[in-house]
Design a protein around this motif. Structure first.
Motif, PDB file in Angstrom:
ATOM      1  N   SER A  99       4.327 -13.131  -5.320  1.00  0.00           N
ATOM      2  CA  SER A  99       3.404 -13.415  -4.207  1.00  0.00           C
ATOM      3  C   SER A  99       2.389 -12.295  -4.000  1.00  0.00           C
ATOM      4  N   LEU A 100       2.524 -11.196  -4.726  1.00  0.00           N
ATOM      5  CA  LEU A 100       1.696 -10.020  -4.493  1.00  0.00           C
ATOM      6  C   LEU A 100       0.225 -10.298  -4.802  1.00  0.00           C
ATOM      7  N   GLN A 101      -0.625 -10.001  -3.828  1.00  0.00           N
ATOM      8  CA  GLN A 101      -2.068 -10.176  -3.984  1.00  0.00           C
ATOM      9  C   GLN A 101      -2.810  -8.846  -3.978  1.00  0.00           C
ATOM     10  N   ILE A 102      -2.323  -7.886  -3.216  1.00  0.00           N
ATOM     11  CA  ILE A 102      -3.019  -6.604  -3.081  1.00  0.00           C
ATOM     12  C   ILE A 102      -2.016  -5.479  -3.345  1.00  0.00           C
ATOM     13  N   LEU A 103      -2.373  -4.597  -4.254  1.00  0.00           N
ATOM     14  CA  LEU A 103      -1.517  -3.450  -4.596  1.00  0.00           C
ATOM     15  C   LEU A 103      -2.388  -2.204  -4.621  1.00  0.00           C
ATOM     16  N   ILE A 104      -2.048  -1.208  -3.797  1.00  0.00           N
ATOM     17  CA  ILE A 104      -2.826   0.027  -3.716  1.00  0.00           C
ATOM     18  C   ILE A 104      -1.901   1.189  -4.023  1.00  0.00           C
ATOM     19  N   PHE A 105      -2.198   1.898  -5.116  1.00  0.00           N
ATOM     20  CA  PHE A 105      -1.433   3.079  -5.480  1.00  0.00           C
ATOM     21  C   PHE A 105      -2.184   4.366  -5.176  1.00  0.00           C
ATOM     22  N   SER A 106      -3.497   4.303  -5.267  1.00  0.00           N
ATOM     23  CA  SER A 106      -4.288   5.501  -4.994  1.00  0.00           C
ATOM     24  C   SER A 106      -5.266   5.138  -3.888  1.00  0.00           C
ATOM     25  N   ASN A 107      -6.542   5.364  -4.104  1.00  0.00           N
ATOM     26  CA  ASN A 107      -7.532   4.878  -3.159  1.00  0.00           C
ATOM     27  C   ASN A 107      -8.298   3.711  -3.764  1.00  0.00           C
ATOM     28  N   LEU A 108      -7.718   3.124  -4.813  1.00  0.00           N
ATOM     29  CA  LEU A 108      -8.316   1.968  -5.450  1.00  0.00           C
ATOM     30  C   LEU A 108      -7.515   0.725  -5.092  1.00  0.00           C
ATOM     31  N   TRP A 109      -8.188  -0.378  -5.013  1.00  0.00           N
ATOM     32  CA  TRP A 109      -7.549  -1.658  -4.685  1.00  0.00           C
ATOM     33  C   TRP A 109      -7.406  -2.470  -5.960  1.00  0.00           C
ATOM     34  N   THR A 110      -6.231  -2.952  -6.224  1.00  0.00           N
ATOM     35  CA  THR A 110      -6.002  -3.817  -7.375  1.00  0.00           C
ATOM     36  C   THR A 110      -5.547  -5.174  -6.875  1.00  0.00           C
ATOM     37  N   TYR A 111      -6.220  -6.182  -7.307  1.00  0.00           N
ATOM     38  CA  TYR A 111      -5.890  -7.540  -6.868  1.00  0.00           C
ATOM     39  C   TYR A 111      -5.103  -8.254  -7.967  1.00  0.00           C
ATOM     40  N   PHE A 112      -4.013  -8.849  -7.589  1.00  0.00           N
ATOM     41  CA  PHE A 112      -3.234  -9.663  -8.516  1.00  0.00           C
ATOM     42  C   PHE A 112      -3.607 -11.126  -8.284  1.00  0.00           C
ATOM     43  N   ILE A 113      -4.116 -11.762  -9.294  1.00  0.00           N
ATOM     44  CA  ILE A 113      -4.521 -13.170  -9.178  1.00  0.00           C
ATOM     45  C   ILE A 113      -3.323 -14.056  -9.515  1.00  0.00           C
ATOM     46  N   ASP A 146       0.855  -1.192   0.000  1.00  0.00           N
ATOM     47  CA  ASP A 146       0.000   0.000   0.000  1.00  0.00           C
ATOM     48  C   ASP A 146       0.887   1.237   0.000  1.00  0.00           C
ATOM     49  N   LEU A 147       0.890   1.939  -1.125  1.00  0.00           N
ATOM     50  CA  LEU A 147       1.669   3.171  -1.283  1.00  0.00           C
ATOM     51  C   LEU A 147       0.754   4.362  -1.545  1.00  0.00           C
ATOM     52  N   SER A 148      -0.539   4.226  -1.301  1.00  0.00           N
ATOM     53  CA  SER A 148      -1.508   5.251  -1.675  1.00  0.00           C
ATOM     54  C   SER A 148      -1.350   6.528  -0.853  1.00  0.00           C
ATOM     55  N   SER A 149      -1.928   7.609  -1.378  1.00  0.00           N
ATOM     56  CA  SER A 149      -1.973   8.916  -0.710  1.00  0.00           C
ATOM     57  C   SER A 149      -0.581   9.406  -0.330  1.00  0.00           C
ATOM     58  N   ASN A 150       0.329   9.383  -1.309  1.00  0.00           N
ATOM     59  CA  ASN A 150       1.651   9.978  -1.191  1.00  0.00           C
ATOM     60  C   ASN A 150       1.865  10.891  -2.401  1.00  0.00           C
ATOM     61  N   LYS A 151       3.099  11.295  -2.631  1.00  0.00           N
ATOM     62  CA  LYS A 151       3.434  12.146  -3.776  1.00  0.00           C
ATOM     63  C   LYS A 151       4.452  11.450  -4.664  1.00  0.00           C
ATOM     64  N   LEU A 152       4.332  10.159  -4.770  1.00  0.00           N
ATOM     65  CA  LEU A 152       5.255   9.372  -5.576  1.00  0.00           C
ATOM     66  C   LEU A 152       5.020   9.662  -7.057  1.00  0.00           C
ATOM     67  N   ASN A 153       6.085   9.563  -7.848  1.00  0.00           N
ATOM     68  CA  ASN A 153       5.959   9.825  -9.282  1.00  0.00           C
ATOM     69  C   ASN A 153       6.884   8.895 -10.056  1.00  0.00           C
ATOM     70  N   GLY A 154       6.865   9.041 -11.360  1.00  0.00           N
ATOM     71  CA  GLY A 154       7.699   8.199 -12.210  1.00  0.00           C
ATOM     72  C   GLY A 154       6.964   6.934 -12.615  1.00  0.00           C
ATOM     73  N   GLU A 155       7.690   6.087 -13.314  1.00  0.00           N
ATOM     74  CA  GLU A 155       7.112   4.858 -13.821  1.00  0.00           C
ATOM     75  C   GLU A 155       7.224   3.727 -12.790  1.00  0.00           C
ATOM     76  N   LEU A 156       6.309   2.767 -12.956  1.00  0.00           N
ATOM     77  CA  LEU A 156       6.423   1.575 -12.130  1.00  0.00           C
ATOM     78  C   LEU A 156       7.653   0.786 -12.560  1.00  0.00           C
TER      79      LEU A 156
END
Length: 454
Positions: A440-454, A421-431
């Motif tokens: 092993s990643l299942q949950i990735l949050i960049f903003s206030n949205l949840w993205t699930y990796f299956i 969870d890296l949401s609600s910061n001022k991060l920039n640039g490319e992934l």
């Protein structure tokens, strides 16, 4: 001796032997009868253990959970722990007069504890925990003056803490956790030689209130104190610092106030200090740094303020610490560089404070770390590249800060990461492309949205 006298003597001896044998048979039938009475009160035996094993065609001393004395005539131990039995405890059980050990725990016994049980004065262990028993603990509990372990946790009991327990000077373990007790603890719980052999006091998850008695500090053999999830108020007694054998101190989720007393630093055998969820005040207790044996420090939601000591992990302080939980306080200042010297840490939770400054590069030295939660602070600057050293990390939560710059490519080294969870910061640039290695990643949050990796 004439023939008549000899015959008379033999007759007398034969009669004595016969009476003795009859007496033993009566004893055997007596204890067997009591066990069969218990069996008859069982309404559910899912494993058919008693149904198939407790049968009158075999010696009751061979029955499952039954141990007899050397003569094979009296039951000394009855251990039917965790058999899934349902039913009530018959009053006949109080007639097992040679019983030393009784464990009926982790079943579904209901109803009241029969009063006859308090007459088994040889009992050393009585474990009735995790059933559905009800009613209060009667004053007759004080009759069990050989008792060493009393465990009745996880029942639907009622009434106050049983004062008569204080008379059982042999008691080593008292477990009345989650037993629906209410009221106050006796002020003299450990004074006047009461409970001087006690090593474990487990009273969590009740409705106990009032102050924690100062006399508790006189139970100097205590190794574990569990008083969490009650309504205790007042201050943490300074006298607890006298219990130098103490290894575990749980005072979580009460209404305790005031500061953490400096005498806590006397507990040089303490391994777990848990005081979260209280109304404490004052700074982080520096004296905790003296407790080199400490493995878990939980002062979450404890109203602490101020800064952490700069040497929190230096000079061999807290080198055995595995858990550090200080979330939901009012702590401020930088997250200290010396924290990276607590290399045994597996979990760090500093969320919901007022920490500022950068995420220290030194955190990358804590290679055993599995959970890192720094959410809801005022952290700034970049995510350090050393984060990639934490190959055991499962949870990395850095949201709701002021972090900036790109996500470091080293983050791809976190192959065990499950939740990011890296949401609600001022991060920039490319992934970074290296994130494709995070299998092993299942949950990735960049903003206030949840993205699930299956």
């Amino acid at each position: 001796m004439d023939t008549f006298s000899t015959l008379l003597l033999l007759l007398i001896l034969f009669s004595c032997v016969s009476l003795s044998a009859a007496h033993n048979i009566t004893q055997i039938k007596s204890d067997e009868y009591i066990l069969l009475a218990l069996k008859s009160h069982i309404t559910s035996d899912p494993g058919n253990i008693l149904k198939n094993n407790w049968t009158s065609g075999t010696s009751f001393c061979t029955w499952r959970g039954v141990t007899c004395d050397s003569r094979g005539s009296k039951v000394t131990k009855l251990d039917i722990f965790g058999m899934g039995l349902e039913g009530s405890i018959p009053q006949e059980i109080g007639n097992l007069s040679s019983l030393v050990y009784l464990d009926l725990s982790y079943n579904s016994f209901h109803g009241n504890v029969p009063t006859q049980i308090w007459n088994i004065t040889l009992l050393k262990v009585l474990d009735l925990s995790s059933n559905n028993l009800r009613g209060g603990i009667p004053k007759e509990i004080g009759n069990l003056n050989n008792l060493e372990i009393l465990a009745m946790s996880g029942n639907n009991l009622s009434g106050p803490f049983p004062r008569q327990v204080l008379n059982i000077t042999s008691l080593r373990e008292l477990d009345l956790n989650n037993a629906s007790l209410h009221g106050r603890l006796p002020k003299d719980i450990c004074s006047h030689n009461n409970l001087q052999r006690l090593k474990l006091l487990e009273l969590s998850e009740n409705k106990l209130e009032g102050d924690i008695p100062l006399s508790l500090g006189q139970c100097t053999q205590l190794e574990s104190i569990y008083l969490s999830y009650n309504n205790f108020g007042g201050y943490v007694p300074r006298e607890i610092g006298n219990i130098t054998q103490l290894k575990e101190l749980y005072l979580r989720y009460n209404n305790l106030k005031g500061g953490i007393p400096k005498e806590i630093g006397n507990l040089n055998n303490l391994e777990i200090l848990a005081m979260s969820g209280n109304n404490l005040s004052g700074p982080f207790p520096r004296q905790v740094l003296n407790i080199t044996s400490l493995r878990e420090l939980d002062l979450n939601n404890a109203s602490l303020h101020g800064r952490l000591p700069k040497d929190i992990c230096s000079h061999n302080n807290l080198q055995r610490l595995k858990l550090l939980s200080l979330s939901r306080n009012k702590l401020e200042g930088d997250i200290l560089l010396s924290l990276g010297q607590c290399t045994q840490l597996e979990s760090i939770d500093l969320s919901s404070n007022n920490f500022g400054g950068n995420v220290p590069r030194e955190i990358g030295n804590i290679t055993q770390l599995k959970d890192l939660d720094l959410r809801y602070n005022n952290l700034k600057g970049p995510i350090p590249s050393t984060i990639g050293n934490l190959s055991n990390l499962s949870y990395l939560w850095l949201s709701s800060n002021k972090l900036n710059g790109p996500i470091p490519s080293t983050i791809g080294n976190l192959s065990n990461l499950w939740d990011l969870d890296l949401s609600s910061n001022k991060l920039n640039g490319e992934l970074p492309f290296s994130m494709c290695n995070m299998t092993s990643l299942q949950i990735l949050i960049f903003s206030n949205l949840w993205t699930y990796f299956i």
